[in-house]
Every structure is written in structure tokens, then in C-alpha cells.
Design a protein around this motif. Sequence first.
Motif, PDB file in Angstrom:
ATOM      1  N   ARG A   2       0.818  -1.206   0.000  1.00  7.08           N
ATOM      2  CA  ARG A   2       0.000   0.000   0.000  1.00  7.08           C
ATOM      3  C   ARG A   2       0.846   1.247   0.000  1.00  7.08           C
ATOM      4  N   SER A   3       0.349   2.264  -0.666  1.00  4.84           N
ATOM      5  CA  SER A   3       0.989   3.581  -0.596  1.00  4.84           C
ATOM      6  C   SER A   3       0.354   4.376   0.525  1.00  4.84           C
ATOM      7  N   ALA A   4       1.101   5.315   1.061  1.00  6.56           N
ATOM      8  CA  ALA A   4       0.569   6.206   2.075  1.00  6.56           C
ATOM      9  C   ALA A   4      -0.504   7.083   1.457  1.00  6.56           C
ATOM     10  N   PRO A   5      -1.551   7.451   2.211  1.00 11.76           N
ATOM     11  CA  PRO A   5      -2.576   8.330   1.670  1.00 11.76           C
ATOM     12  C   PRO A   5      -1.955   9.628   1.168  1.00 11.76           C
ATOM     13  N   GLY A   6      -2.386  10.044  -0.009  1.00 12.52           N
ATOM     14  CA  GLY A   6      -1.884  11.287  -0.554  1.00 12.52           C
ATOM     15  C   GLY A   6      -0.554  11.148  -1.275  1.00 12.52           C
ATOM     16  N   VAL A   7      -0.049   9.927  -1.396  1.00 13.46           N
ATOM     17  CA  VAL A   7       1.221   9.726  -2.085  1.00 13.46           C
ATOM     18  C   VAL A   7       0.948   8.993  -3.378  1.00 13.46           C
ATOM     19  N   GLU A   8       1.535   9.452  -4.444  1.00 14.21           N
ATOM     20  CA  GLU A   8       1.411   8.779  -5.720  1.00 14.21           C
ATOM     21  C   GLU A   8       1.982   7.382  -5.595  1.00 14.21           C
ATOM     22  N   SER A   9       1.462   6.425  -6.360  1.00 12.22           N
ATOM     23  CA  SER A   9       1.846   5.038  -6.201  1.00 12.22           C
ATOM     24  C   SER A   9       3.278   4.733  -6.635  1.00 12.22           C
ATOM     25  N   SER A  10       3.950   5.639  -7.308  1.00 13.04           N
ATOM     26  CA  SER A  10       5.321   5.364  -7.733  1.00 13.04           C
ATOM     27  C   SER A  10       6.286   5.380  -6.566  1.00 13.04           C
ATOM     28  N   GLY A  11       5.849   5.761  -5.374  1.00 15.37           N
ATOM     29  CA  GLY A  11       6.663   5.638  -4.179  1.00 15.37           C
ATOM     30  C   GLY A  11       7.507   6.850  -3.880  1.00 15.37           C
ATOM     31  N   VAL A 128       6.466  -0.255   3.250  1.00 12.95           N
ATOM     32  CA  VAL A 128       7.748  -0.384   2.570  1.00 12.95           C
ATOM     33  C   VAL A 128       7.490  -0.713   1.106  1.00 12.95           C
ATOM     34  N   ALA A 129       8.105   0.057   0.229  1.00 20.33           N
ATOM     35  CA  ALA A 129       8.128  -0.242  -1.209  1.00 20.33           C
ATOM     36  C   ALA A 129       9.593  -0.263  -1.604  1.00 20.33           C
ATOM     37  N   THR A 130      10.069  -1.399  -2.091  1.00 18.17           N
ATOM     38  CA  THR A 130      11.495  -1.523  -2.370  1.00 18.17           C
ATOM     39  C   THR A 130      11.739  -2.274  -3.670  1.00 18.17           C
ATOM     40  N   ILE A 137      10.128   4.159   2.510  1.00 16.05           N
ATOM     41  CA  ILE A 137       9.493   3.705   3.741  1.00 16.05           C
ATOM     42  C   ILE A 137       8.554   4.811   4.200  1.00 16.05           C
ATOM     43  N   GLY A 138       7.307   4.437   4.463  1.00 15.27           N
ATOM     44  CA  GLY A 138       6.306   5.370   4.953  1.00 15.27           C
ATOM     45  C   GLY A 138       6.039   5.121   6.423  1.00 15.27           C
ATOM     46  N   LEU A 139       6.040   6.184   7.200  1.00 15.16           N
ATOM     47  CA  LEU A 139       5.757   6.102   8.631  1.00 15.16           C
ATOM     48  C   LEU A 139       4.538   6.970   8.914  1.00 15.16           C
ATOM     49  N   ARG A 140       3.593   6.448   9.715  1.00 18.14           N
ATOM     50  CA  ARG A 140       2.386   7.202  10.043  1.00 18.14           C
ATOM     51  C   ARG A 140       2.141   7.149  11.535  1.00 18.14           C
ATOM     52  N   ILE A 141       1.717   8.287  12.074  1.00 12.92           N
ATOM     53  CA  ILE A 141       1.286   8.356  13.461  1.00 12.92           C
ATOM     54  C   ILE A 141       0.049   9.240  13.536  1.00 12.92           C
TER      55      ILE A 141
END
Length: 147
Positions: A2-11, A128-130, A137-141
Amino acid sequence: MRSAPGVESSGGDAPRSPQLLDRRFGRDEIAVVRHEVSARLTAAGLAGERLQGFVLAVNEVITNVVLHAGGQGRAVLWLAGGSAWCTVTDSGPGIPAHYLQQPEVPGAFEVGGRGIWLAHQLCDEVTVATGPIGTTIGLRIELPRRV
């Protein structure tokens, strides 16, 4: 993944919502990025242990970029959907598959190996998209609800 909300899928693309921080970094900017993330999230209402934990998670991920993924990366911080998001992107060779499983508690005498584990403990979500041309790496709080 999954991509973070609001982030284009290309990472590696910037989020669509307003950014609090978008900067490239290298070895000499780790502390600067950590302080900038802390200051911007404090202004957004995050405080105490949640703030300190999220800043530590960001610090661990950017340190991994410097040590293991070519020494330079990009950190983008923004607010969306009641949460703070930070993506950290590098152009390294990708994370080996055996490191992509849910991390286990590192052994007491192991050197290293705590960064991603800590991120999973301190954040509400880690993505994580690698691949061979880099990692994001997307971090959410979650932010405290305003009354």
C-alpha cells in the motif's frame, strides 16, 4: 504494498496535501532532519512520548539510508486524515527479501537491526516499497484529536 494516503503510487513522488517538510539529506544532515521533523510536528500538535517515538522512528530510517543505501535520501513530512506521515526515499539497491518480514525483537547482544523493528513499535503504520532502484518507507502516526 500500500501507498501512504496522498502519495502517488510510484513511491517517490511528493504527497498531494501540503507538506511540512521536503528535503534531501546526507550523513551530515541526520540531526538537522530530526530537529526539523520534531519542530514541525510539535507545531502540528504532536507532543510527549508519541512525538519522541515518531521522531526516533524517522531518525532510524534516515540513518539506515545513510549507512546502507548510498548515503543520501529524501524525507517528506505532511499531514493527512488526522495523521502525520513521513516518507523516506533512497536510491539504493533495495532491501533484501529476508528483511521485509515483520521484524522480530532483536537479540540483546545483536549489533544493529533495531531500526525497522523500532519503527514498527513506535508508529501506527509502516509501509515499505522496495526494488533495485530504491526504497521508500512510509511512517504514520495519528495526531491527537482537537477538541
